[in-house]
Design a protein around this motif. Structure first.
Motif, PDB file in Angstrom:
ATOM      1  N   LEU A 193       0.123  -2.104  -3.405  1.00 10.19           N
ATOM      2  CA  LEU A 193      -0.379  -3.087  -2.298  1.00 10.19           C
ATOM      3  C   LEU A 193       0.831  -3.210  -1.366  1.00 10.19           C
ATOM      4  O   LEU A 193       0.906  -3.273  -0.187  1.00 10.19           O
ATOM      5  CB  LEU A 193      -0.914  -4.269  -2.758  1.00 10.19           C
ATOM      6  N   ILE A 196       1.720  -0.210   0.500  1.00  8.69           N
ATOM      7  CA  ILE A 196       0.497  -0.078   1.683  1.00  8.69           C
ATOM      8  C   ILE A 196       0.656  -1.090   2.754  1.00  8.69           C
ATOM      9  O   ILE A 196       0.522  -0.899   3.975  1.00  8.69           O
ATOM     10  CB  ILE A 196      -1.034  -0.414   1.117  1.00  8.69           C
ATOM     11  N   GLU A 197       1.221  -2.417   2.340  1.00  3.44           N
ATOM     12  CA  GLU A 197       1.507  -3.388   3.529  1.00  3.44           C
ATOM     13  C   GLU A 197       2.545  -2.885   4.219  1.00  3.44           C
ATOM     14  O   GLU A 197       2.576  -3.108   5.531  1.00  3.44           O
ATOM     15  CB  GLU A 197       2.005  -4.674   2.701  1.00  3.44           C
ATOM     16  N   LYS A 200       1.267  -0.214   6.315  1.00  2.32           N
ATOM     17  CA  LYS A 200       0.410  -0.803   7.532  1.00  2.32           C
ATOM     18  C   LYS A 200       1.310  -1.471   8.555  1.00  2.32           C
ATOM     19  O   LYS A 200       1.119  -1.150   9.746  1.00  2.32           O
ATOM     20  CB  LYS A 200      -0.463  -1.880   6.812  1.00  2.32           C
ATOM     21  N   ARG A 280      -5.887   2.997   5.441  1.00  5.45           N
ATOM     22  CA  ARG A 280      -4.865   2.168   4.805  1.00  5.45           C
ATOM     23  C   ARG A 280      -5.700   0.650   4.372  1.00  5.45           C
ATOM     24  O   ARG A 280      -5.330   0.240   3.142  1.00  5.45           O
ATOM     25  CB  ARG A 280      -3.657   1.900   5.478  1.00  5.45           C
ATOM     26  N   GLU A 281      -6.327   0.258   5.309  1.00  9.00           N
ATOM     27  CA  GLU A 281      -7.023  -0.845   5.237  1.00  9.00           C
ATOM     28  C   GLU A 281      -8.068  -1.043   4.211  1.00  9.00           C
ATOM     29  O   GLU A 281      -8.365  -1.693   3.332  1.00  9.00           O
ATOM     30  CB  GLU A 281      -7.484  -1.599   6.529  1.00  9.00           C
ATOM     31  N   ARG A 283      -8.081   1.473   1.725  1.00  4.39           N
ATOM     32  CA  ARG A 283      -7.397   1.398   0.364  1.00  4.39           C
ATOM     33  C   ARG A 283      -6.935  -0.008  -0.004  1.00  4.39           C
ATOM     34  O   ARG A 283      -7.071  -0.379  -1.116  1.00  4.39           O
ATOM     35  CB  ARG A 283      -6.322   2.459   0.429  1.00  4.39           C
ATOM     36  N   SER A 284      -6.287  -0.783   0.850  1.00  7.79           N
ATOM     37  CA  SER A 284      -5.886  -2.027   0.750  1.00  7.79           C
ATOM     38  C   SER A 284      -6.985  -2.944   0.033  1.00  7.79           C
ATOM     39  O   SER A 284      -6.678  -3.610  -0.978  1.00  7.79           O
ATOM     40  CB  SER A 284      -5.194  -2.661   1.844  1.00  7.79           C
ATOM     41  N   GLN A 288      -7.323  -4.536  -3.540  1.00  7.15           N
ATOM     42  CA  GLN A 288      -7.575  -5.886  -3.866  1.00  7.15           C
ATOM     43  C   GLN A 288      -8.713  -6.139  -4.594  1.00  7.15           C
ATOM     44  O   GLN A 288      -8.512  -7.125  -5.267  1.00  7.15           O
ATOM     45  CB  GLN A 288      -7.695  -6.443  -2.130  1.00  7.15           C
TER      46      GLN A 288
END
Length: 366
Positions: A193, A196-197, A200, A280-281, A283-284, A288
């Motif tokens: 995460l 990914i952030e 992002k 990506r969102e 996957r996030s 989560q």
């Protein structure tokens, strides 16, 4: 074995009898009784006759046709008792033994009846006590059997509890391993995460940069369109300069076309960046949700672990209580076994006393 002539008859024939000296009494039996005595090592309490020796005079006597004769006489006897041995050595041996046994007085022999009554009363009392001891022994034996059954049941329950305890410990160990695995997976998820952030943020910065480039190109396009309109107006006004203006317009149109191509290319890159951002969102969001699922699983496992720990503590306390009760039961069983041994010893002593009493009763009665 001695020869004996019937009491009070001078002309009677001599017959062989088996003799036993018991205390101050001379007991005689049939000759074949000696085999039973030699094999069993105890005498029959029902002899053919009993001769009290207390206060008697025992001396040798000459008799025709019978050597080695011994005479037993007493003032209270109505005649003499004649016995004969096989050899002189046997005669001397019997004389000595009968004389030693005759040192007991006749008055003591007369007390035999009273002694028999006393012994009978003691025998009845001992029989009663023996029955009471046997009843008590049966009760204690039943109690011991019950205690043994309870002990076996406790051992079985202890074995079952040990098995359950081992299962619970294995389950706790498995849950701990699973918890550690979930923690490691959560750490990996948190790292993913975080990555990914960061990605992002990079995509967002790239999107902002593309947006700025698009805005710049749009402004440049607008300026070019304005210049093109000015050029067309000048073309209408300046017909003479048509060739030059046409060339200039073509150059401007080529620039405009290149700008539009660049804008389309940037638009495509923007759309691709937006798609990658959406992926990506997504996957996030999935990570989560997975993180929340693992967190809930971790909380449930922690709760289960707490419950199992409480159950384990309760089981251990119950095991300690059962071990205490088991020690108490074993101590009571040992005390009961010692009491049983003492009771058996007492009964054995009483039985020997009763046997001696019965033997003395038989001797005196004859």
């Amino acid at each position: 074995v001695l020869w004996k002539r019937p009491f009070g008859r001078q002309s009677a024939k001599w017959s062989k009898r088996f003799f036993i000296v018991k205390d101050s009494f001379l007991l005689y039996y049939a000759e074949n009784e000696r085999k039973n005595f030699d094999s069993n090592k105890y005498f029959n309490i029902h002899p053919k006759g009993v001769i009290p020796l207390g206060g008697c005079i025992v001396e040798p006597k000459e008799e025709p046709n019978m050597p080695f004769v011994m005479k037993i006489s007493h003032d209270d006897f109505h005649g003499n008792i004649l016995l004969a041995a096989e050899t002189e050595f046997d005669q001397q041996h019997w004389l000595h033994m009968l004389q030693e046994s005759g040192k007991v007085t006749w008055q003591n022999a007369q007390l035999g009846e009273a002694m028999i009554g006393s012994l009978e009363a003691q025998g009845l009392q001992l029989a009663k006590e023996k029955q009471e001891y046997l009843d008590k022994l049966m009760e204690e034996t039943e109690e011991l059997c019950l205690q043994r059954e309870q002990k076996e049941e406790l051992q079985r329950l202890n074995h079952i509890l040990e098995t359950e305890k081992n299962k619970i410990e294995e389950m706790v160990q498995d849950l701990r391993l699973e918890q550690e695995q979930i923690k490691s997976e959560l750490e990996v998820t948190v790292k993913s995460l975080t990555a990914i952030e960061e990605e992002k943020k990079e995509l967002h910065q790239l999107s902002e940069s593309l947006q700025n480039n698009l805005e710049t190109l749009s402004q440049e396009k607008q300026r070019t369109l304005e210049k093109l309109q000015d050029s067309e107006q000048q073309t209408q006004q300046l017909t003479s300069q048509n060739v030059q203006l046409s060339e200039s317009s073509g150059s401007f149109r080529a620039i405009l076309q290149r700008i539009e191509d660049d804008m389309k290319k940037l638009q495509g890159e923007k759309m691709l960046a937006e798609e990658r951002l959406q992926e990506r969102e997504q996957r996030s969001l999935a990570l989560q949700e997975e993180r929340e699922f693992y967190s809930s699983q971790s909380r449930e496992l922690q709760l289960s672990l707490s419950e199992l720990t409480a159950e384990k503590q309760q089981t251990e306390s119950e095991l300690r209580e059962e071990m205490k009760s088991r020690v108490q039961l074993e101590r009571r069983l040992k005390e009961a076994e010692e009491a049983l041994v003492r009771l058996e010893q007492g009964l054995s002593s009483n039985e020997r006393t009763v046997e001696r009493t019965e033997l003395m009763k038989g001797d005196v009665g004859e």
